[in-house]
Design a protein around this motif. Sequence first.
Motif, PDB file in Angstrom:
ATOM      1  N   ASP A 220     -21.445  13.552 100.793  1.00 54.55           N
ATOM      2  CA  ASP A 220     -21.629  14.511 101.887  1.00 54.55           C
ATOM      3  C   ASP A 220     -20.349  14.724 102.688  1.00 54.55           C
ATOM      4  N   LYS A 221     -19.575  13.656 102.856  1.00 57.08           N
ATOM      5  CA  LYS A 221     -18.384  13.748 103.705  1.00 57.08           C
ATOM      6  C   LYS A 221     -17.299  14.643 103.105  1.00 57.08           C
ATOM      7  N   TRP A 222     -17.414  14.943 101.800  1.00 55.50           N
ATOM      8  CA  TRP A 222     -16.392  15.762 101.149  1.00 55.50           C
ATOM      9  C   TRP A 222     -16.676  17.257 101.264  1.00 55.50           C
ATOM     10  N   LYS A 223     -17.893  17.625 101.617  1.00 58.55           N
ATOM     11  CA  LYS A 223     -18.264  19.035 101.653  1.00 58.55           C
ATOM     12  C   LYS A 223     -17.399  19.816 102.648  1.00 58.55           C
ATOM     13  N   GLY A 224     -16.838  20.929 102.175  1.00 59.10           N
ATOM     14  CA  GLY A 224     -16.006  21.782 103.022  1.00 59.10           C
ATOM     15  C   GLY A 224     -14.553  21.369 103.081  1.00 59.10           C
ATOM     16  N   GLN A 225     -14.221  20.213 102.522  1.00 57.18           N
ATOM     17  CA  GLN A 225     -12.845  19.729 102.587  1.00 57.18           C
ATOM     18  C   GLN A 225     -11.958  20.372 101.517  1.00 57.18           C
ATOM     19  N   SER A 226     -10.692  20.498 101.838  1.00 61.21           N
ATOM     20  CA  SER A 226      -9.694  20.966 100.870  1.00 61.21           C
ATOM     21  C   SER A 226      -9.055  19.732 100.237  1.00 61.21           C
ATOM     22  N   LEU A 227      -9.024  19.694  98.908  1.00 60.02           N
ATOM     23  CA  LEU A 227      -8.535  18.535  98.184  1.00 60.02           C
ATOM     24  C   LEU A 227      -7.446  18.917  97.189  1.00 60.02           C
ATOM     25  N   THR A 228      -6.620  17.956  96.860  1.00 56.48           N
ATOM     26  CA  THR A 228      -5.621  18.145  95.806  1.00 56.48           C
ATOM     27  C   THR A 228      -6.102  17.383  94.581  1.00 56.48           C
ATOM     28  N   ALA A 229      -6.020  18.015  93.414  1.00 48.32           N
ATOM     29  CA  ALA A 229      -6.548  17.393  92.209  1.00 48.32           C
ATOM     30  C   ALA A 229      -5.756  17.823  90.982  1.00 48.32           C
ATOM     31  N   TYR A 230      -5.958  17.078  89.902  1.00 47.92           N
ATOM     32  CA  TYR A 230      -5.409  17.452  88.606  1.00 47.92           C
ATOM     33  C   TYR A 230      -6.508  18.066  87.750  1.00 47.92           C
ATOM     34  N   ILE A 231      -6.124  18.979  86.870  1.00 53.45           N
ATOM     35  CA  ILE A 231      -7.069  19.566  85.926  1.00 53.45           C
ATOM     36  C   ILE A 231      -7.207  18.590  84.761  1.00 53.45           C
ATOM     37  N   MET A 232      -8.415  18.083  84.543  1.00 56.55           N
ATOM     38  CA  MET A 232      -8.661  17.135  83.457  1.00 56.55           C
ATOM     39  C   MET A 232      -8.887  17.873  82.141  1.00 56.55           C
ATOM     40  N   GLU A 233      -9.728  18.895  82.188  1.00 53.82           N
ATOM     41  CA  GLU A 233     -10.030  19.666  80.987  1.00 53.82           C
ATOM     42  C   GLU A 233     -10.581  21.032  81.374  1.00 53.82           C
TER      43      GLU A 233
ATOM     44  N   ASN B 276     -15.761  26.493  81.809  1.00 57.97           N
ATOM     45  CA  ASN B 276     -15.860  25.096  82.209  1.00 57.97           C
ATOM     46  C   ASN B 276     -14.505  24.575  82.682  1.00 57.97           C
ATOM     47  N   LEU B 277     -14.477  24.052  83.900  1.00 55.74           N
ATOM     48  CA  LEU B 277     -13.246  23.525  84.489  1.00 55.74           C
ATOM     49  C   LEU B 277     -13.575  22.209  85.183  1.00 55.74           C
ATOM     50  N   VAL B 278     -12.946  21.115  84.737  1.00 53.43           N
ATOM     51  CA  VAL B 278     -13.207  19.784  85.287  1.00 53.43           C
ATOM     52  C   VAL B 278     -11.933  19.256  85.949  1.00 53.43           C
ATOM     53  N   LEU B 279     -12.079  18.748  87.174  1.00 48.14           N
ATOM     54  CA  LEU B 279     -10.917  18.312  87.946  1.00 48.14           C
ATOM     55  C   LEU B 279     -11.056  16.873  88.410  1.00 48.14           C
ATOM     56  N   SER B 280      -9.923  16.259  88.740  1.00 48.87           N
ATOM     57  CA  SER B 280      -9.915  14.880  89.211  1.00 48.87           C
ATOM     58  C   SER B 280      -8.979  14.703  90.403  1.00 48.87           C
ATOM     59  N   ARG B 281      -9.549  14.344  91.523  1.00 50.26           N
ATOM     60  CA  ARG B 281      -8.735  13.970  92.683  1.00 50.26           C
ATOM     61  C   ARG B 281      -8.252  12.533  92.513  1.00 50.26           C
TER      62      ARG B 281
ATOM     63  N   SER C  54     -17.216  10.277  89.907  1.00 50.72           N
ATOM     64  CA  SER C  54     -16.302   9.190  89.550  1.00 50.72           C
ATOM     65  C   SER C  54     -14.840   9.577  89.685  1.00 50.72           C
ATOM     66  N   GLN C  55     -14.571  10.883  89.849  1.00 47.49           N
ATOM     67  CA  GLN C  55     -13.194  11.364  89.937  1.00 47.49           C
ATOM     68  C   GLN C  55     -12.811  11.845  91.343  1.00 47.49           C
ATOM     69  N   VAL C  56     -13.689  11.603  92.315  1.00 44.82           N
ATOM     70  CA  VAL C  56     -13.415  12.060  93.685  1.00 44.82           C
ATOM     71  C   VAL C  56     -12.410  11.160  94.381  1.00 44.82           C
ATOM     72  N   ASP C  57     -12.535   9.835  94.166  1.00 50.50           N
ATOM     73  CA  ASP C  57     -11.643   8.887  94.842  1.00 50.50           C
ATOM     74  C   ASP C  57     -11.356   7.708  93.913  1.00 50.50           C
ATOM     75  N   VAL C  58     -10.396   6.888  94.315  1.00 54.19           N
ATOM     76  CA  VAL C  58     -10.032   5.746  93.482  1.00 54.19           C
ATOM     77  C   VAL C  58     -11.176   4.743  93.407  1.00 54.19           C
ATOM     78  N   ARG C  59     -11.968   4.672  94.469  1.00 52.39           N
ATOM     79  CA  ARG C  59     -13.198   3.889  94.444  1.00 52.39           C
ATOM     80  C   ARG C  59     -14.366   4.864  94.376  1.00 52.39           C
ATOM     81  N   MET C  60     -15.397   4.481  93.651  1.00 47.51           N
ATOM     82  CA  MET C  60     -16.566   5.343  93.503  1.00 47.51           C
ATOM     83  C   MET C  60     -17.119   5.724  94.867  1.00 47.51           C
ATOM     84  N   SER C  61     -17.200   7.024  95.117  1.00 48.01           N
ATOM     85  CA  SER C  61     -17.706   7.524  96.389  1.00 48.01           C
ATOM     86  C   SER C  61     -19.210   7.733  96.284  1.00 48.01           C
ATOM     87  N   ARG C  62     -19.960   6.867  96.959  1.00 47.77           N
ATOM     88  CA  ARG C  62     -21.417   6.933  96.853  1.00 47.77           C
ATOM     89  C   ARG C  62     -22.022   7.971  97.792  1.00 47.77           C
ATOM     90  N   ASN C  63     -21.324   8.304  98.845  1.00 42.72           N
ATOM     91  CA  ASN C  63     -21.796   9.333  99.763  1.00 42.72           C
ATOM     92  C   ASN C  63     -20.862  10.534  99.675  1.00 42.72           C
TER      93      ASN C  63
END
Length: 263
Positions: A169-182, A189-194, A158-167
């Motif tokens: 697979d396309k994110w595997k191997g990608q470099s992303l920018t995110a915020y640390i949620m908790e 334990n480290l939880v992040l949100s793009r 639910s935190q990968v994209d602004v719309r729920m990403s149902r697939n």
Amino acid sequence: MTETLDEKLTHASGNGADSSGAPAEEMGMAELLAQEESAGGAAAQNGSFIVVRVVSFNKDGALVDTGSKAEALIPKLEYGDEAPFAVGDSVQVLRDTSSRVEGYLTVSWKAARDRTSWREVQELHKNKTPISVKVKALIKGGLMVECLNGLQGFMPASQVDVRMSRNLDKWKGQSLTAYIMEFDVRKNNLVLSRKLWVSEENAKKKTETMQQIKVGEVRKGVVTGITAFGAFVDIGGIEGLLHIGELEWARTKKVADVLKVGQ
């Protein structure tokens, strides 16, 4: 009222002999360690940071010079077949006075690296600073990501994209920018949100676009969603509706025959 980023993050030794006159080379590891610990100092405290120099490698790991009378060992299990350091390199490690391998006192390169990384996580979270991560695997409920010297974290689906990403697979191997949620150091334990980062960037783009946009001008956009009556197109932080009747000169029966999400 739009939540601020703060609100979103809130929610979501010297002469070579011992005291009896025995030469240092005749003393065992236990005696040397006891002598160092009795002398005190940060280097003699269990769990303290020390900087060591790599002197050689053997089957069990990397032998390092701690600046004392005995070499210590970074276990090979901590770095695998390919060491991230070479002979002569200075490396920060954590002292472990309770563990030995083949007679050597052990020090932990991985623990030192992880502890330093967790300190950085704390600062990034405190200052609301985004972090770069790389997606390593798809796991139940989201993505396993790697950041800060190998530190692993979890990004919920639910935190990968602004719309729920149902697939995912396309994110595997990608470099992303995110915020640390908790985060919880003790539970590792480290939880992040793009999603939070993308939402913030979109808000910035929207402000810029609203200041520049003019009626009648031509702009390029990205299709973000398709419905029976048209397509939603992002033209720079702002989504507009492209009606099905405006897609082609001829009558369009199905929007998906003309456009695709991401186009």
